[in-house]
Design a protein around this motif. Structure first.
Motif, PDB file in Angstrom:
ATOM      1  N   PRO B  51       0.853  -1.203   0.000  1.00  0.00           N
ATOM      2  CA  PRO B  51       0.000   0.000   0.000  1.00  0.00           C
ATOM      3  C   PRO B  51       0.884   1.246   0.000  1.00  0.00           C
ATOM      4  O   PRO B  51       1.492   1.592   1.010  1.00  0.00           O
ATOM      5  CB  PRO B  51      -0.785  -0.132   1.310  1.00  0.00           C
ATOM      6  CG  PRO B  51       0.044  -1.016   2.184  1.00  0.00           C
ATOM      7  CD  PRO B  51       0.913  -1.865   1.309  1.00  0.00           C
ATOM      8  N   LYS B  54       1.100   4.188   2.628  1.00  0.00           N
ATOM      9  CA  LYS B  54       1.827   4.117   3.902  1.00  0.00           C
ATOM     10  C   LYS B  54       3.157   4.858   3.867  1.00  0.00           C
ATOM     11  O   LYS B  54       3.907   4.845   4.834  1.00  0.00           O
ATOM     12  CB  LYS B  54       2.091   2.654   4.271  1.00  0.00           C
ATOM     13  CG  LYS B  54       0.853   1.848   4.604  1.00  0.00           C
ATOM     14  CD  LYS B  54       0.324   2.256   5.975  1.00  0.00           C
ATOM     15  CE  LYS B  54      -0.888   1.461   6.374  1.00  0.00           C
ATOM     16  NZ  LYS B  54      -0.588   0.272   7.132  1.00  0.00           N
ATOM     17  N   GLU B  57       5.088   6.751   6.866  1.00  0.00           N
ATOM     18  CA  GLU B  57       4.687   6.246   8.187  1.00  0.00           C
ATOM     19  C   GLU B  57       5.937   6.056   9.054  1.00  0.00           C
ATOM     20  O   GLU B  57       6.950   5.547   8.584  1.00  0.00           O
ATOM     21  CB  GLU B  57       3.985   4.893   8.003  1.00  0.00           C
ATOM     22  CG  GLU B  57       3.481   4.286   9.290  1.00  0.00           C
ATOM     23  CD  GLU B  57       2.822   2.924   9.060  1.00  0.00           C
ATOM     24  OE1 GLU B  57       1.593   2.863   8.991  1.00  0.00           O
ATOM     25  OE2 GLU B  57       3.557   1.926   8.925  1.00  0.00           O
ATOM     26  N   ARG B  70       8.977   5.073   6.737  1.00  0.00           N
ATOM     27  CA  ARG B  70       8.941   4.064   5.667  1.00  0.00           C
ATOM     28  C   ARG B  70       8.824   4.768   4.313  1.00  0.00           C
ATOM     29  O   ARG B  70       7.971   5.628   4.133  1.00  0.00           O
ATOM     30  CB  ARG B  70       7.742   3.130   5.860  1.00  0.00           C
ATOM     31  CG  ARG B  70       7.762   2.366   7.161  1.00  0.00           C
ATOM     32  CD  ARG B  70       6.470   1.594   7.356  1.00  0.00           C
ATOM     33  NE  ARG B  70       6.399   0.406   6.513  1.00  0.00           N
ATOM     34  CZ  ARG B  70       5.257  -0.237   6.233  1.00  0.00           C
ATOM     35  NH1 ARG B  70       4.107   0.219   6.695  1.00  0.00           N
ATOM     36  NH2 ARG B  70       5.274  -1.312   5.482  1.00  0.00           N
ATOM     37  N   PRO B  82       7.112   1.862   0.459  1.00  0.00           N
ATOM     38  CA  PRO B  82       7.464   1.525   1.840  1.00  0.00           C
ATOM     39  C   PRO B  82       7.982   0.097   2.032  1.00  0.00           C
ATOM     40  O   PRO B  82       8.563  -0.197   3.078  1.00  0.00           O
ATOM     41  CB  PRO B  82       6.161   1.732   2.615  1.00  0.00           C
ATOM     42  CG  PRO B  82       5.083   1.852   1.610  1.00  0.00           C
ATOM     43  CD  PRO B  82       5.702   2.250   0.312  1.00  0.00           C
ATOM     44  N   TRP B  83       7.771  -0.795   1.072  1.00  0.00           N
ATOM     45  CA  TRP B  83       8.290  -2.155   1.262  1.00  0.00           C
ATOM     46  C   TRP B  83       9.732  -2.328   0.766  1.00  0.00           C
ATOM     47  O   TRP B  83      10.618  -2.635   1.527  1.00  0.00           O
ATOM     48  CB  TRP B  83       7.405  -3.178   0.540  1.00  0.00           C
ATOM     49  CG  TRP B  83       6.125  -3.519   1.256  1.00  0.00           C
ATOM     50  CD1 TRP B  83       5.607  -2.903   2.363  1.00  0.00           C
ATOM     51  CD2 TRP B  83       5.207  -4.562   0.904  1.00  0.00           C
ATOM     52  NE1 TRP B  83       4.403  -3.487   2.703  1.00  0.00           N
ATOM     53  CE2 TRP B  83       4.144  -4.506   1.837  1.00  0.00           C
ATOM     54  CE3 TRP B  83       5.162  -5.509  -0.114  1.00  0.00           C
ATOM     55  CZ2 TRP B  83       3.056  -5.383   1.788  1.00  0.00           C
ATOM     56  CZ3 TRP B  83       4.089  -6.385  -0.167  1.00  0.00           C
ATOM     57  CH2 TRP B  83       3.041  -6.324   0.773  1.00  0.00           C
ATOM     58  N   HIS B  84       9.956  -2.157  -0.528  1.00  0.00           N
ATOM     59  CA  HIS B  84      11.288  -2.471  -1.086  1.00  0.00           C
ATOM     60  C   HIS B  84      11.939  -1.285  -1.776  1.00  0.00           C
ATOM     61  O   HIS B  84      12.868  -1.453  -2.560  1.00  0.00           O
ATOM     62  CB  HIS B  84      11.183  -3.630  -2.079  1.00  0.00           C
ATOM     63  CG  HIS B  84      10.397  -4.786  -1.566  1.00  0.00           C
ATOM     64  ND1 HIS B  84       9.144  -5.094  -2.044  1.00  0.00           N
ATOM     65  CD2 HIS B  84      10.661  -5.687  -0.603  1.00  0.00           C
ATOM     66  CE1 HIS B  84       8.674  -6.142  -1.395  1.00  0.00           C
ATOM     67  NE2 HIS B  84       9.565  -6.516  -0.512  1.00  0.00           N
ATOM     68  N   LEU B  85      11.387  -0.113  -1.540  1.00  0.00           N
ATOM     69  CA  LEU B  85      12.005   1.131  -2.013  1.00  0.00           C
ATOM     70  C   LEU B  85      12.056   1.284  -3.529  1.00  0.00           C
ATOM     71  O   LEU B  85      12.912   1.998  -4.048  1.00  0.00           O
ATOM     72  CB  LEU B  85      13.419   1.291  -1.412  1.00  0.00           C
ATOM     73  CG  LEU B  85      13.553   1.078   0.099  1.00  0.00           C
ATOM     74  CD1 LEU B  85      15.004   1.254   0.542  1.00  0.00           C
ATOM     75  CD2 LEU B  85      12.669   2.041   0.874  1.00  0.00           C
TER      76      LEU B  85
END
Ligand code: FES
Lengths: 376, 118
Positions: B51, B54, B57, B70, B82-85
């Motif tokens: 998502p 986020k 955050e 993040r 926010p997960w793997h840039l």
């Protein structure tokens, strides 16, 4: 169906919250000053209090920081869990019910001094017993594999404590586990019913070798150095009769890749069946008086070895994905892992959104294999 | 045309450097405030469906990480997932290294309200 609800805040599909998810690779990073309090050896503790502990003092060629926008962001892309409540908070977001926590000191085996390394292992284990296990989290004890006598002592000291479900060590450019000097370690693990969980270490490919010096990118180092070491560690254990002598022993390869399973499976059988004559010359099998392995090499792979899934790196088409899962014996060998909080984080989205997964395969990979292996 | 736009938030609800998730016509939209300028795109990252709302955050113990939050924004201009840039162009919806793309939406601010056209 819940998954059809639209919720922009949700990190993973709604269905993930209805399935038990056990996560084999969840890193916790307690502050150094907290860990130091647990070091029992006075000499080692004095050094930790006064000298910074970190990467070995030598040139370092590879750095993930060169490959991503956030510099050194990769290790803590999601945050940093210092206490058990941090772990629970992070796990909940990704629908992880049971994070199997490791204290994550992956540069321990790169250190040179055995007194220092053993002190780290002891402190990490006491930290786990004192701060993680009482919070109803499952945990891996750290196994100081560089010193087999001490490793055995530590296993006997810690293994039977509630909440300790496996022993955390490393695959990499170290002594291969096929060496008979590791037999007392395996004996202790089997006695306490602990799987040996091997993670990649920060040692990487040895520098000052043509291969080590030739690799300049993080894709080569993290993406392929680890799987190559993982494959060799696995094949070496099988061909040296580790599982003939210790049929109850299970080894988990963490973050060493998983799509190599079919390659190793077929190639190992092919080569062994064509050249079986040197097996009896391995010291372990020689001592056991064994002419041949007791099983086909690939049977040990299926029965004694597990691999974690992060990053899943699936092919585009779900039919290809399904075929690869099948050839990789995923239903028997795969254990879900998130690698929280690192940049390679892998939420279990694929298990809920891709048609390659039916209910049985999803359950096997996300929790059943781990439940059986760790008795949880 | 104003009638194609849907009000999704008050402009002062979203701090600069942050994202917000909204649903318009059943579609998840990530709304970003980049230094006071608003952008909107599909909320799900083309890599593995993180998502994007986020972004910004605060991380758990963020003050002890290299970056406190993040993901983020770059000058490209792009949002960093926010997960793997992965960096995804705010105007193009494209991730350069993979060529993967997601939808971007027109945004305007009127009378203190942020409106998005799907
Ligand atoms: S899901 Fe966005 S970068 Fe991977």
């Amino acid at each position: 169906m819940a998954s059809q609800d639209v919720d922009p805040q949700r990190e993973v599909p709604a269905d993930a919250f209805d399935e038990r998810i056990i996560d084999l690779d969840f890193h916790m990073n307690p502050p150094e000053e907290t860990l130091i309090q647990y070091v029992e050896d006075d000499v080692a503790r004095e050094k930790f209090e006064n000298v910074e502990y970190g990467m070995a003092h030598r040139k370092a060629k590879w750095d993930a920081a060169w490959a991503i926008p956030g510099g050194n962001e990769g290790l803590f892309t999601q945050g940093r869990a210092e206490v058990a409540s941090d772990v629970k908070l992070a796990a909940e977001k990704f629908a992880i019910d049971d994070p199997i926590v490791n204290v994550g000191i992956n540069n321990a085996p790169t250190q040179h001094n055995p007194v220092q390394k053993n002190a780290i292992a002891q402190a990490a284990n006491d930290f786990a017993l004192d701060r993680i296990v009482p919070e109803d989290l499952h945990c891996l004890m750290m196994v100081p594999q560089w010193d087999v006598d001490y490793a055995v002592e530590e296993i006997h000291r810690v293994a039977d404590e509630d909440g300790i479900v496996g022993a955390y060590g490393w695959f990499g450019p170290f002594d291969l586990f096929g060496d008979t000097k590791f037999d007392p370690l395996f004996e202790a693990l089997v006695e306490h019913d602990l799987p040996l969980v091997l993670h990649g270490s920060l040692s990487f490919w040895p520098q000052d070798t043509p291969y080590g010096d030739g690799m300049l990118t993080w894709t080569e180092i993290l993406g392929f150095d680890w799987p190559i070491h993982a494959m060799l560690t696995t094949v070496n254990a099988i061909m040296s009769g580790v599982f003939d002598k210790f049929p109850e022993l299970d080894i988990v390869i963490e973050e060493g890749g998983h799509w190599w399973v079919p390659f190793v499976k077929y190639r190992m059988d092919e080569f062994y069946e064509m050249h079986p004559g040197d097996i009896k010359m391995h010291p372990r099998l020689h001592e056991m008086g064994q002419e041949r392995l007791q099983r086909t090499p690939s049977e040990y792979l299926r029965e004694n070895v597990y691999v974690t899934t992060q990053p899943m790196a699936p092919p585009e088409r779900s039919t290809d994905f399904e075929a690869m899962l099948d050839l990789s014996m995923a239903e028997d060998m795969f254990l879900y892992s998130s690698d929280w909080p690192h940049q390679t984080l892998d939420p279990a989205t694929w298990a809920f959104t891709n048609r390659a997964f039916d209910e049985d395969l999803r359950a096997a990979v996300l929790h059943e294999n781990a439940e059986e292996l760790f008795g949880i | 045309m104003t009638e194609d736009y849907t009000r999704v938030a008050a402009a002062d609800e979203l701090e600069p450097g942050n994202g917000m998730g909204v649903v318009v016509d059943g579609i998840e939209v990530a709304l970003f405030n980049v230094d006071g300028e608003f952008h909107a795109m599909s909320n799900r990252c083309p890599h593995q469906r993180a998502p994007l709302c986020k972004v910004g955050e605060k991380k758990i113990n963020g003050e002890k990480c290299w970056n406190e939050n993040r993901g983020g924004f770059t000058d490209q201009p792009a949002v960093t997932c926010p997960w793997h840039l992965w960096e995804i162009g705010l105007e193009t919806g494209e991730h350069e290294a993979s060529g993967k793309k997601i939808g971007v939406f027109d945004v305007k601010v009127e009378d203190g309200d942020v409106l998005v056209a799907i």
